[in-house]
Write a protein that holds these residues in place. Sequence first.
Motif, PDB file in Angstrom:
ATOM      1  N   MET A 150       0.524  -1.217   0.055  1.00  7.94           N
ATOM      2  CA  MET A 150      -0.080  -0.095   0.103  1.00  7.94           C
ATOM      3  C   MET A 150       0.916   1.288  -0.021  1.00  7.94           C
ATOM      4  O   MET A 150       0.455   2.362  -0.492  1.00  7.94           O
ATOM      5  N   SER A 151       2.181   1.313   0.559  1.00  7.81           N
ATOM      6  CA  SER A 151       2.959   2.545   0.603  1.00  7.81           C
ATOM      7  C   SER A 151       3.932   2.353  -0.599  1.00  7.81           C
ATOM      8  O   SER A 151       4.813   3.228  -0.638  1.00  7.81           O
ATOM      9  N   ASN A 152       3.819   1.465  -1.546  1.00  8.14           N
ATOM     10  CA  ASN A 152       4.627   1.386  -2.679  1.00  8.14           C
ATOM     11  C   ASN A 152       6.116   1.065  -2.087  1.00  8.14           C
ATOM     12  O   ASN A 152       6.935   1.729  -2.860  1.00  8.14           O
ATOM     13  N   GLY A 153       6.442   0.376  -1.271  1.00 10.13           N
ATOM     14  CA  GLY A 153       7.718   0.281  -0.806  1.00 10.13           C
ATOM     15  C   GLY A 153       8.363  -0.582  -1.710  1.00 10.13           C
ATOM     16  O   GLY A 153       7.958  -1.704  -2.051  1.00 10.13           O
ATOM     17  N   ARG A 154       9.533  -0.255  -1.918  1.00  8.09           N
ATOM     18  CA  ARG A 154      10.323  -1.047  -2.891  1.00  8.09           C
ATOM     19  C   ARG A 154      12.001  -1.330  -2.606  1.00  8.09           C
ATOM     20  O   ARG A 154      12.620  -1.782  -3.130  1.00  8.09           O
ATOM     21  N   GLY A 155      12.134  -1.163  -1.281  1.00  9.92           N
ATOM     22  CA  GLY A 155      13.233  -1.442  -0.676  1.00  9.92           C
ATOM     23  C   GLY A 155      13.283  -3.030  -0.317  1.00  9.92           C
ATOM     24  O   GLY A 155      12.530  -3.649  -0.299  1.00  9.92           O
ATOM     25  N   PRO A 156      14.590  -3.327   0.444  1.00  4.44           N
ATOM     26  CA  PRO A 156      14.733  -4.707   0.760  1.00  4.44           C
ATOM     27  C   PRO A 156      13.828  -5.005   1.888  1.00  4.44           C
ATOM     28  O   PRO A 156      13.020  -4.035   2.271  1.00  4.44           O
ATOM     29  N   LEU A 157      13.781  -6.303   2.263  1.00  2.00           N
ATOM     30  CA  LEU A 157      12.715  -6.777   3.391  1.00  2.00           C
ATOM     31  C   LEU A 157      13.431  -6.156   4.571  1.00  2.00           C
ATOM     32  O   LEU A 157      14.683  -6.359   5.197  1.00  2.00           O
ATOM     33  N   ASN A 158      12.711  -5.403   5.141  1.00  2.00           N
ATOM     34  CA  ASN A 158      12.700  -4.548   6.560  1.00  2.00           C
ATOM     35  C   ASN A 158      12.387  -5.765   7.885  1.00  2.00           C
ATOM     36  O   ASN A 158      11.285  -5.885   8.221  1.00  2.00           O
ATOM     37  N   TRP A 159      13.534  -6.477   7.933  1.00  2.00           N
ATOM     38  CA  TRP A 159      13.534  -7.397   9.187  1.00  2.00           C
ATOM     39  C   TRP A 159      12.718  -6.836  10.419  1.00  2.00           C
ATOM     40  O   TRP A 159      12.215  -7.458  10.977  1.00  2.00           O
ATOM     41  N   ASN A 160      13.273  -5.683  10.769  1.00  2.00           N
ATOM     42  CA  ASN A 160      12.968  -4.965  11.994  1.00  2.00           C
ATOM     43  C   ASN A 160      11.403  -4.699  11.986  1.00  2.00           C
ATOM     44  O   ASN A 160      10.680  -5.033  13.057  1.00  2.00           O
ATOM     45  N   PHE A 161      10.879  -4.183  11.060  1.00  2.00           N
ATOM     46  CA  PHE A 161       9.476  -3.842  10.849  1.00  2.00           C
ATOM     47  C   PHE A 161       8.747  -5.021  10.631  1.00  2.00           C
ATOM     48  O   PHE A 161       7.454  -5.311  11.391  1.00  2.00           O
ATOM     49  N   LEU A 162       9.412  -6.309  10.031  1.00  2.00           N
ATOM     50  CA  LEU A 162       8.558  -7.614  10.311  1.00  2.00           C
ATOM     51  C   LEU A 162       8.178  -7.928  11.674  1.00  2.00           C
ATOM     52  O   LEU A 162       7.394  -8.431  11.842  1.00  2.00           O
ATOM     53  N   LEU A 163       9.443  -7.967  12.448  1.00  2.00           N
ATOM     54  CA  LEU A 163       9.234  -8.597  13.677  1.00  2.00           C
ATOM     55  C   LEU A 163       8.419  -7.601  14.690  1.00  2.00           C
ATOM     56  O   LEU A 163       7.660  -8.172  15.257  1.00  2.00           O
ATOM     57  N   ILE A 164       8.431  -6.255  14.382  1.00  2.00           N
ATOM     58  CA  ILE A 164       7.385  -5.607  15.086  1.00  2.00           C
ATOM     59  C   ILE A 164       6.025  -5.986  14.753  1.00  2.00           C
ATOM     60  O   ILE A 164       5.142  -6.090  15.465  1.00  2.00           O
ATOM     61  N   CYS A 165       5.505  -6.280  13.421  1.00  2.00           N
ATOM     62  CA  CYS A 165       4.312  -6.897  13.011  1.00  2.00           C
ATOM     63  C   CYS A 165       4.102  -8.207  13.746  1.00  2.00           C
ATOM     64  O   CYS A 165       3.011  -8.442  14.159  1.00  2.00           O
ATOM     65  N   ILE A 171       1.391 -10.194  20.997  1.00  2.00           N
ATOM     66  CA  ILE A 171       1.036  -9.281  22.226  1.00  2.00           C
ATOM     67  C   ILE A 171      -0.487  -9.061  22.400  1.00  2.00           C
ATOM     68  O   ILE A 171      -0.936  -9.227  23.469  1.00  2.00           O
ATOM     69  N   SER A 172      -0.968  -8.672  21.180  1.00  2.00           N
ATOM     70  CA  SER A 172      -2.757  -8.318  21.249  1.00  2.00           C
ATOM     71  C   SER A 172      -3.436  -9.607  21.597  1.00  2.00           C
ATOM     72  O   SER A 172      -4.398  -9.423  22.315  1.00  2.00           O
ATOM     73  N   TYR A 173      -3.049 -10.726  20.921  1.00  2.00           N
ATOM     74  CA  TYR A 173      -3.904 -12.047  21.105  1.00  2.00           C
ATOM     75  C   TYR A 173      -3.310 -12.614  22.568  1.00  2.00           C
ATOM     76  O   TYR A 173      -4.222 -13.136  23.116  1.00  2.00           O
ATOM     77  N   PHE A 174      -2.168 -12.344  22.968  1.00  2.00           N
ATOM     78  CA  PHE A 174      -2.048 -12.755  24.244  1.00  2.00           C
ATOM     79  C   PHE A 174      -2.858 -12.058  25.289  1.00  2.00           C
ATOM     80  O   PHE A 174      -3.281 -12.518  26.228  1.00  2.00           O
ATOM     81  N   VAL A 175      -2.701 -10.501  25.260  1.00  2.00           N
ATOM     82  CA  VAL A 175      -3.730  -9.700  25.961  1.00  2.00           C
ATOM     83  C   VAL A 175      -5.178 -10.114  26.040  1.00  2.00           C
ATOM     84  O   VAL A 175      -5.881 -10.096  26.982  1.00  2.00           O
ATOM     85  N   LYS A 176      -5.594 -10.487  24.707  1.00  2.00           N
ATOM     86  CA  LYS A 176      -6.860 -10.877  24.753  1.00  2.00           C
ATOM     87  C   LYS A 176      -7.250 -12.241  25.398  1.00  2.00           C
ATOM     88  O   LYS A 176      -8.264 -12.295  25.875  1.00  2.00           O
ATOM     89  N   TYR A 177      -6.499 -13.092  25.283  1.00  2.00           N
ATOM     90  CA  TYR A 177      -6.587 -14.390  26.196  1.00  2.00           C
ATOM     91  C   TYR A 177      -6.489 -14.203  27.458  1.00  2.00           C
ATOM     92  O   TYR A 177      -7.475 -14.832  28.068  1.00  2.00           O
ATOM     93  N   ILE A 178      -5.420 -13.328  28.139  1.00  2.00           N
ATOM     94  CA  ILE A 178      -5.604 -13.227  29.436  1.00  2.00           C
ATOM     95  C   ILE A 178      -6.875 -12.523  29.809  1.00  2.00           C
ATOM     96  O   ILE A 178      -7.419 -12.745  30.976  1.00  2.00           O
ATOM     97  N   SER A 179      -7.194 -11.549  28.928  1.00  2.00           N
ATOM     98  CA  SER A 179      -8.454 -10.636  29.455  1.00  2.00           C
ATOM     99  C   SER A 179      -9.829 -11.544  29.572  1.00  2.00           C
ATOM    100  O   SER A 179     -10.571 -11.492  30.405  1.00  2.00           O
ATOM    101  N   LEU A 180      -9.679 -12.425  28.493  1.00  2.00           N
ATOM    102  CA  LEU A 180     -10.859 -13.436  28.370  1.00  2.00           C
ATOM    103  C   LEU A 180     -11.078 -14.499  29.630  1.00  2.00           C
ATOM    104  O   LEU A 180     -11.937 -14.616  30.256  1.00  2.00           O
ATOM    105  N   LEU A 181      -9.733 -14.839  30.083  1.00  2.00           N
ATOM    106  CA  LEU A 181      -9.675 -15.788  31.122  1.00  2.00           C
ATOM    107  C   LEU A 181     -10.132 -14.907  32.281  1.00  2.00           C
ATOM    108  O   LEU A 181     -10.678 -15.265  33.541  1.00  2.00           O
TER     109      LEU A 181
END
Length: 215
Positions: A150-165, A171-181
């Motif tokens: 979507m951002s027309n990115g043409r650079g190499p694979l950004n491992w840092n941003f991939l790990l952030i995703c 983290i979001s699903y872990f928090v959701k799981y703890i919240s449900l329990l």
Amino acid sequence: MKLFFIICCIFFLGTVCCVGQVVDTSVIENSITDTTLKTLQFKNIYTNILDSNIFLQYKGTPQALAVSIKIHQSKQSFFYLMVALLFILGLLRTIFSRYFSTLFRVFFNTSLRQNQLTDQLEQAALPSLLFNIFFVFSGGAYIYFFQKHMSNGRGPLNWNFLLICIASIAISYFVKYISLLFIGWITGYRSEAKVYTFVVFLLNKIIGILLLPFT
């Protein structure tokens, strides 16, 4: 007499030589003139061809085009990432083949979610955990490449941003799981929270598998 005769012969020979030189010079000059005329005629024809050709634009304004150096972009990292995801999925499919088939049977048949197949899925803690982890990596990769597209990115694979995703989904699903329990414990609806958690993570497992072709 002899002296006079010798003088006449010398005069005659000198005249003949002078006339010969004059004739030779005139011939050379005529030859040069003809060559010059032919050269001018050829030049005129050549100039007319250049002037009349619309593709050459002989008398047009010169144009300077900017030269940009092409930067080679290696896609090996993307290739190895997808190979790793497919390899992990194939490994899970091979080791937990029964769990894999039961997972899709329960997902596409709502009546099976209350029978013993559901209990089998709930009791298989290890394959459930591994498929949830696979969903985290598959979903993170999909979000990364979707954002890059979507951002027309043409650079190499950004491992840092991939790990952030990937970490964001984990983290979001872990928090959701703890919240449900926690909600199930504080409200007393533990069984309902358990069923809801099972349905959510069942959907996540299927999504993690189906996202690979889209990625």
